[in-house]
Scaffold this motif. Structure first.
Motif, mmCIF file in Angstrom:
data_model
loop_
_atom_site.group_PDB
_atom_site.id
_atom_site.type_symbol
_atom_site.label_atom_id
_atom_site.label_comp_id
_atom_site.label_asym_id
_atom_site.label_seq_id
_atom_site.Cartn_x
_atom_site.Cartn_y
_atom_site.Cartn_z
ATOM 1 N N MET B 1 46.784 48.766 75.001
ATOM 2 C CA MET B 1 46.936 47.894 73.845
ATOM 3 C C MET B 1 45.856 48.221 72.818
ATOM 4 O O MET B 1 44.676 48.208 73.106
ATOM 5 C CB MET B 1 46.790 46.447 74.295
ATOM 6 C CG MET B 1 47.131 45.479 73.217
ATOM 7 S SD MET B 1 47.381 43.826 73.907
ATOM 8 C CE MET B 1 45.743 43.461 74.510
ATOM 9 N N THR B 2 46.239 48.545 71.639
ATOM 10 C CA THR B 2 45.253 48.890 70.621
ATOM 11 C C THR B 2 45.557 48.173 69.314
ATOM 12 O O THR B 2 45.577 48.771 68.255
ATOM 13 C CB THR B 2 45.249 50.411 70.398
ATOM 14 O OG1 THR B 2 46.566 50.807 70.018
ATOM 15 C CG2 THR B 2 44.797 51.163 71.615
ATOM 16 N N ASP B 3 45.813 46.907 69.430
ATOM 17 C CA ASP B 3 46.099 46.156 68.207
ATOM 18 C C ASP B 3 44.905 46.206 67.268
ATOM 19 O O ASP B 3 43.768 46.088 67.687
ATOM 20 C CB ASP B 3 46.371 44.686 68.542
ATOM 21 C CG ASP B 3 47.588 44.547 69.420
ATOM 22 O OD1 ASP B 3 48.368 45.504 69.450
ATOM 23 O OD2 ASP B 3 47.742 43.489 70.059
ATOM 24 N N GLU B 5 42.655 44.433 64.614
ATOM 25 C CA GLU B 5 42.300 43.063 64.257
ATOM 26 C C GLU B 5 41.489 43.100 62.979
ATOM 27 O O GLU B 5 40.864 44.109 62.669
ATOM 28 C CB GLU B 5 41.445 42.458 65.362
ATOM 29 C CG GLU B 5 42.221 42.048 66.555
ATOM 30 C CD GLU B 5 41.990 40.597 66.883
ATOM 31 O OE1 GLU B 5 40.884 40.125 66.658
ATOM 32 O OE2 GLU B 5 42.947 39.940 67.334
#
Lengths: 211, 640
Positions: B1-3, B5
């Motif tokens: 997961m590399t959202d 922000e």
């Protein structure tokens, strides 16, 4: 056989206890070879990994009747090995209080700053307080929650654990925090200060962290 | 997961519960504020001031109009400098997220008490390095000091927010700390700069025995302040603040000190409860500078007690043997107070000027011991006959007209109902003989002005001020940011309106009052004849307000402002500059006042290291060292 999709915080060790199957029986199963080759370790899986759980093996024991028999069940335990440092120097002989599921144990770190204790294999967390009580320095050790270094969250976890703070451990990138922390790590270990997460940096990070 | 922000820096907000007395470095607390919010406010300030900080600490070439550098060179220099600052901000921000982490949630309450979250692998080696922390350094405010004092009482129910201090550095190390009204917080700029890559800061730490008032809040080895790097500061404001603290909150208390309207004016803390009242210093003191090698080589406010003169203990008056004491309040004045109230004493009008010059600007040579000399050589510095003459408004006007025909004004138009009226003296009379009086007009600036200073990292600064009891800034008129805001700085304890035969002593012993909109009316006084105070005339061009009289304001003196561009020497070259200001009190009845003097608090250094107002509480000041109102009344009855 059962396919298990790894959830956050699970490891082969914790699953071993849950399914009642020894760690090596799970880890060495041929269907798990891809995981083994990907750099995962029994203690370090990643959320979403697919693990094959072999069937429970049964064993027959012959016993005479009218006699009391004793069977010994080996409850698996794991070793918790954490080295505490302060800006690279061991926190030698510092007193600690460890709380594992409400059971308190007291002691001192060894001369190299190590805490080494055995805890039940399904222990998910332990709270350790370091130093004198009024200092109130506490850590919540989340056992089995270390992610592989190949993942962003695994990098964040190791950087944060080692004092190169880069924000949360959740894989989310906050501005340039990770890049900045990687640069600081690279500088400290004599690597080229690129801020890039190249293989050399990851390998060194994993090595310095110890896992 | 590399959202992705949002950058956390964008999410951190400054807090209106903090007043930045040295922007980015030091703040005073206005009301209860959690540690986490404090750090967020700091990150916000670091980001807001990033350009100035980068120019001070990582200077880069900017070129000039006549000799421009290649744009590429300018840009690269700027970018590299800014990157340093961002590295530091990210480091603080990352620590913030870790130190104040909440457990992932099951919806239950925050788990801060469980500590910093550390993911580890079982059966593997793991490393936990506390790394670089950004704990703040605390000086306790009056409310905290008083509440701690109350908590020590038997069967006390007073509870304070949790506070864990590092013994050596006085850093706050617990995440659940809450800061309360009047606390002064210093942020670890030295660690921030180290995280930015400024390696000169490597050996700098908070000085657990130092004080921000004296410029000793940091140390490097045995050196305090550090010499390897200059960290921005506003030492002129800190020194001025120390004087204000002495005058405004020298003896602070949680109980109303005075009867009447003065009792209701204590600053109230909404969160942690309770008001703080203060009783300033009253009258009759002198200043000793450390070059005289006084007791403990300290700056000293040497009190003269009510009616003190050598060998005369006011605490045990005798009608038959005691001479007329100097500076005694009248019976009407003394009757104003409860009989058991201790009458404290300290500086008077004359040293008002001297305090400013001496202490803030390190200018030695005039006025030391002036009040003591005056008292020891005159039968009375304030003859009743002179006093009475001024006690009537009409008489005052006539007197002034006779001696200064330039103006005829109603007193209240000038100062309002304040305490200066009786001591406008003839120009030919020297200060200190028949009731001379000095006041100061001080120009204060917004603390934030420091961040507009270009060039080298500023450490000397300019005069600025806050209320030591509640942390409110005294700079209140944002329209005057370009000009500064004028205040009356007047030490004068016993000059209030006389009603029925007495001075109203103590009710307004120190006069600190804003000059509304910088509109100056005519002031008068002895300042023009006092060599210590004749400095500069008010700079009319800098004053956006008006002056009611078009004649040159020969009695108006803007003291000290603009007099010296480097009021405190850059490297603190004289040891005397580090001496704390201490209140000494003569124990009357045993020889000369110097040899019999005792400090009101025995360990001044520790108090400075611990308190944001490094002076005694009322309870500490009581302790039998000051005469009570009943004794002063007896004196007043005999002599006045």
């Amino acid at each position: 056989m059962e396919k298990h999709i790894v959830r956050k915080g699970e490891s082969v060790i914790s699953l071993s206890k849950r399914y009642g199957i020894p760690v090596d029986k799970i880890w060495d199963h041929p269907d798990n070879s891809a995981l083994r080759q990907s750099g995962r370790k029994p203690a370090i899986l990643y959320e979403g990994d697919e693990l094959t759980i072999p069937d429970l093996e049964t064993r027959e024991e012959s016993c005479v009747t009218e006699v009391r028999h004793r069977f010994r069940c080996l409850v698996p335990s794991v070793q918790l090995k954490v080295r505490f440092l302060q800006q690279g120097s061991p926190r030698a002989d510092e007193p600690y209080v460890l709380n594992v599921d409400g059971e308190l144990s007291r002691g001192n770190l060894n001369s190299d700053g190590w805490l080494q204790v055995h805890v039940p294999a399904d222990t998910r967390k332990a709270i350790i307080r370091l130093g004198e009580e009024e200092r109130n320095e506490k850590y919540l050790l989340k056992i089995g929650r270390l992610d592989p270094v190949s993942e962003i969250c695994g990098v964040q976890q190791r950087l944060n654990n080692m004092g190169y703070y880069c924000g949360g451990n959740d894989g989310r990138l906050r501005g340039d925090m990770v890049r900045s922390a990687v640069k600081r790590f690279q500088a400290a270990y004599g690597l080229e200060e690129t801020g890039e997460l190249d293989e050399q940096t990851k390998e060194r990070l994993s090595r310095e962290h110890g896992s | 997961m590399t959202d992705e922000e949002p950058d956390p820096i964008d999410q951190y907000e400054d807090s209106d519960l903090l007043v930045w007395i040295v922007p980015g470095r030091r703040a005073v607390v206005r009301d209860d504020v959690a540690y986490e919010r404090v750090i967020e406010a700091w990150i916000n300030r670091l980001y807001t001031h990033r350009v100035r900080l980068s120019s001070w600490y990582f200077p880069h070439l900017t070129g000039g109009a006549s000799d421009p550098l290649p744009r590429d060179t300018v840009f690269r220099g700027y970018a590299a400098s800014m990157q340093h600052i961002f590295d530091g901000i990210y480091s603080v921000s990352g620590w913030h997220e870790r130190f104040f982490a909440e457990e992932e949630s099951d919806g239950s309450s925050r788990s801060r008490d469980q500590g910093t979250e550390v993911p580890v692998a079982a059966d593997e080696d793991n490393t936990v390095d506390i790394g670089r922390t950004f704990f703040v350094r605390l000086w306790k405010g009056p409310l905290r000091i008083l509440r701690e004092e109350a908590a020590r009482a038997p069967r006390s129910t007073v509870q304070l927010p949790p506070l864990s201090l590092d013994e050596d550095t006085r850093e706050v190390v617990n995440a659940n700390a809450v800061f309360i009204m009047g606390d002064v917080i210093e942020f670890p700029v030295h660690k921030f700069l180290l995280a930015c890559g400024k390696t000169e800061c490597e050996n700098i730490v908070f000085n657990g025995e130092g004080s921000f008032f004296l410029g000793t809040s940091l140390k490097e080895g045995d050196e305090s302040p550090p010499t390897s790097v200059s960290i921005h500061d506003n030492m002129a404001a800190m020194r001025f603040q120390l004087l204000l603290n002495a005058a405004l909150g020298a003896f602070y208390s949680q109980s109303p000190v005075f009867a009447g309207s003065a009792a209701s004016s204590g600053p109230q803390a909404s969160g942690s409860g309770g008001s703080v009242y203060s009783r300033g210093l009253v009258y009759g003191a002198t200043l000793l500078d450390p070059t005289e090698r006084g007791p403990n080589d300290q700056w000293v406010i040497f009190t003269n007690q009510w009616g003190y003169r050598p060998g005369v203990p006011v605490s045990a008056p005798s009608a038959s043997t005691d001479p007329v004491p100097a500076n005694i309040p009248t019976s009407g004045s003394a009757n104003y107070y409860p009989p058991t109230l201790p009458f404290t004493s300290a500086w008077s009008c004359s040293p008002c000027t001297l305090f400013l010059t001496y202490f803030i600007f390190n200018e030695y040579g005039y006025g030391s011991r002036s009040v003591a000399n005056e008292y020891s050589s005159n039968p009375s510095s304030l003859p009743q006959s002179v006093y009475d003459r001024y006690d009537d408004d009409a008489a005052v006007q006539q007197f002034r007209l006779a001696h200064d025909p330039i103006r005829a004004m109603n007193v209240s138009d000038v100062f309002g109902d304040v305490n200066v009226i009786g001591f406008n003296i003839p120009p030919s009379t020297s200060t200190g003989r028949t009731g001379g009086h000095e006041i100061g007009i001080v120009r204060i600036w917004p603390h934030e002005r420091l961040m507009s200073l270009r060039g080298d990292t500023p450490t000397q600064g300019f005069i600025a001020a806050y209320n030591p009891l509640n942390g409110e800034s005294f700079f209140t008129n944002s329209n005057l940011e370009e000009h500064g805001q004028l205040y009356i700085f007047e030490a004068s304890g016993s000059l209030g309106a006389r009603s029925g035969g007495g001075q109203k002593c103590g009710a307004n012993p120190f006069h600190w009052e804003v000059i509304t909109d910088n509109t100056l009316h005519v002031l008068w006084g002895r300042a023009a004849h006092d060599p210590a105070s004749v400095v500069h005339r008010l700079r009319m061009t800098d004053n956006p307000g008006s002056i009611s009289n078009t004649r040159p304001p020969r009695y108006i003196r803007e003291m000290f402002i603009n007099k010296n561009t480097e009021p405190v020497s850059g490297r603190h070259s004289q040891d005397a500059e580090f001496y704390p200001l201490v209140i000494f009190h003569p124990v009357a009845g045993s020889g000369t006042w110097r040899s019999s003097a005792r400090a009101i608090l025995s360990d001044a250094g520790t108090v400075y290291a611990d308190r944001a107002v490094p002076f005694p509480t009322m309870k500490e000041a009581e302790g039998g060292r000051f005469p009570q109102a009943a004794n002063v009344r007896r004196y007043a009855a005999w002599h006045g």
